[in-house]
Design an enzyme around this catalytic site. Structure first.
Site, PDB file in Angstrom:
ATOM      1  N   ASP A   1       0.897  -1.151   0.000  1.00 21.57           N
ATOM      2  CA  ASP A   1       0.000   0.000   0.000  1.00 21.57           C
ATOM      3  C   ASP A   1       0.937   1.203   0.000  1.00 21.57           C
ATOM      4  OD1 ASP A   1      -1.585   2.193   0.608  1.00 21.57           O
ATOM      5  OD2 ASP A   1      -2.961   1.035   1.844  1.00 21.57           O
ATOM      6  N   HIS A   2       1.098   1.853  -1.158  1.00 21.78           N
ATOM      7  CA  HIS A   2       2.154   2.863  -1.262  1.00 21.78           C
ATOM      8  C   HIS A   2       1.940   4.037  -0.308  1.00 21.78           C
ATOM      9  CE1 HIS A   2      -0.729   4.609  -4.232  1.00 21.78           C
ATOM     10  NE2 HIS A   2      -0.242   5.750  -3.794  1.00 21.78           N
TER      11      HIS A   2
ATOM     12  N   HIS B   1      -6.034   2.487   1.253  1.00 21.66           N
ATOM     13  CA  HIS B   1      -5.340   3.675   1.736  1.00 21.66           C
ATOM     14  C   HIS B   1      -6.043   4.338   2.920  1.00 21.66           C
ATOM     15  CE1 HIS B   1      -3.170   2.986  -1.848  1.00 21.66           C
ATOM     16  NE2 HIS B   1      -3.914   3.696  -2.667  1.00 21.66           N
TER      17      HIS B   1
END
Length: 492
Positions: free
Chosen positions: A180-181, A243
């Protein structure tokens, strides 16, 4: 970390000719190389269907890192570590050829059998690739092996369970790194430090002192050429399931016993378990969906979502979501956490605003003054920093109040460029640090929460779509979520 301790590995990138690899992965690996964060005993094998020679592939890599190299002469040396392998994900022969190549490179670069398999491609191939990596012997190595997976991890809870079961046949949970950047972003990681390293905040981080929390992630861009993907995803699955809920978990979790991956994940899972489930019949009371129409962004006229490529002209897909979350535990009972995310909004911003309660007896209210609440603002992007909103005496003879801001901005400190999220996450994967990757328990609980909302929206047509103009801050109905609780969205 000394040079000898720098991680070394073979990195196999499936989807090596794709946009993600070119824009994010290659520049991030280059920065790690340039900074000396990884050993020079590494090699990257690019895997994709397109037929390319090693020279053509290295030329493409050099082009993709040129913007971050700034004319440095080590780009050619860096790209010499890259090798290309044309590949068919369903062909056992392709896997056997790859196995031979990895064996040769492992010997040439002395990587001790350490291997990262990075799946930067369409998720429908995740299970197939993982299964074949095991059956064809590529996971049989003297070193460690790790599987790095991009989102989406499934489309709902049942599909996520099926995918997880398939992947777990080849890799243990401790070897699966679900990216999950957002968790690689500097200020998201700073949430833990702000909370747990400051006596000013942690004693106040509960329902006695906080009235509400607002999390916004807005984009100026529309869906662009991702219409086909977005029609099957929507903002709820694309942004909220991963996110947004990850940021909620970091903000609301209890202090872990230790700052290690296991304890941090354990506390995040407790938050996700404590989130109040929303039944399909009650979704309208807690969530608002929107879809952008035509409008103006930065003075330019832009088309609506339904006019985009590969988009149904009568699409029921949401490009905006606002919601009210409640966490039913001792710390957070009664504190609403409002989230909103959308495309084609008035500005690009990811921001967390913590609004503190008014003091029990505010003497300045008695004098008819407007006194603003104290706010803690965590700016995640585009600027990174923290702002604390306080009240102070206004200059002059009278004792009147005025709001002031205490600012700390990462971007302004000696021009330091904070690490790109992917750079940090690739480095963590090479070191075996799973803190900023999502565990299966987090994925399952997130899907469990989201699925009821998805079902309600799929079973009910939104007859008012499109319901917000491009260049606005979303549909007006989102304001009502806060107004009925006596709050309002704070400006970005």
């Amino acid at each position: 970390m000394s040079k000898k301790e720098n991680p070394t590995s073979l990195i196999v990138i499936f989807g090596a000719t794709g946009d993600l690899a070119k824009r994010k992965l290659y520049p991030s690996i280059y920065r790690l190389y340039k900074n000396g964060s990884i050993s020079k005993n590494f090699a990257v094998v690019g895997v994709a269907r397109r037929p390319l020679t090693n020279e053509e592939f290295r030329s493409n890599v050099s082009k993709s890192v040129s913007s971050v190299a700034n004319g440095d002469g080590n780009v050619e040396e860096f790209s010499s570590h890259f090798y290309y392998h044309p590949f068919d994900v369903t062909s056992s022969e392709s896997y056997q050829q790859l196995k031979g190549l990895l064996g040769d490179l492992d010997s040439d670069y002395e990587t001790n059998g350490n291997r990262i398999f990075y799946l930067a491609m369409a998720p429908e191939f995740f299970g197939t690739i993982a299964t074949n990596l095991k059956s064809e012997g590529l996971t049989e190595t003297d070193g460690w092996k790790r599987l790095v997976i991009e989102k989406p991890f499934g489309h709902n809870l049942p599909s996520a369970k099926d995918l997880n079961a398939e992947i777990r046949q080849a890799f243990d949970e401790s070897e699966i790194y679900r990216i999950d950047h957002y968790l690689g972003k500097e200020m998201v990681q700073n949430i833990e430090v702000i909370r747990f390293a400051n006596a000013l905040f942690e004693p106040l981080w509960n329902n006695r002192y906080i009235s509400n929390i607002q999390i916004t992630s807005s984009e100026v861009l529309g869906v662009e050429d991702r219409g086909r993907y977005y029609e099957n995803s929507g903002a709820l699955r694309d942004m909220v399931q991963n996110h947004m809920l990850q940021m909620v978990a970091l903000l609301a979790m209890e202090p872990p016993i230790k700052l290690n991956p296991e304890e941090i994940r354990s506390e995040k899972v407790k938050v996700l378990r404590a989130m109040r489930k929303i039944e399909q019949d009650d979704v309208e009371d807690y969530f608002v969906r929107g879809q952008y129409g035509a409008g103006f962004v930065d003075g330019d006229q832009v088309q609506g979502y339904r006019e985009g490529n590969s988009v149904d002209p009568n699409s029921n897909t949401e490009t905006y979501v606002a919601g009210k979350l409640l966490i039913d535990n001792f710390r957070w009972a009664g504190v609403p956490i409002y989230i909103r995310t959308g495309k084609r909004m008035s500005e690009k911003s990811t921001k967390i605003i913590v609004q503190f309660k008014d003091i029990p007896m505010n003497l300045y209210y008695n004098r008819g003054e407007k006194v603003d609440p104290n706010l803690l603002v965590i700016n995640i992007q585009p600027e990174e920093g923290i702002t604390l909103h306080l009240n102070a005496k206004k200059s002059g003879k009278d004792v009147t109040t005025t709001p002031i801001k205490l600012d700390y901005t990462n971007n302004c400190i000696d021009g330091i460029n904070t690490p790109e999220a992917y750079e940090r996450l690739i480095y963590d994967a090479m070191r075996g640090d799973m803190t900023n990757f999502t565990h299966w328990d987090e994925v399952a609980l997130s899907w469990s929460f989201i699925d009821e909302i998805s079902k309600a929206w799929e079973n009910t047509r939104a007859f008012d779509f499109p319901n917000y103009e491009s260049g606005s801050m979303g549909p007006k109905q989102a304001d009502g979520l806060l107004e009925k609780d006596g709050f309002h969205w704070w400006p970005l």
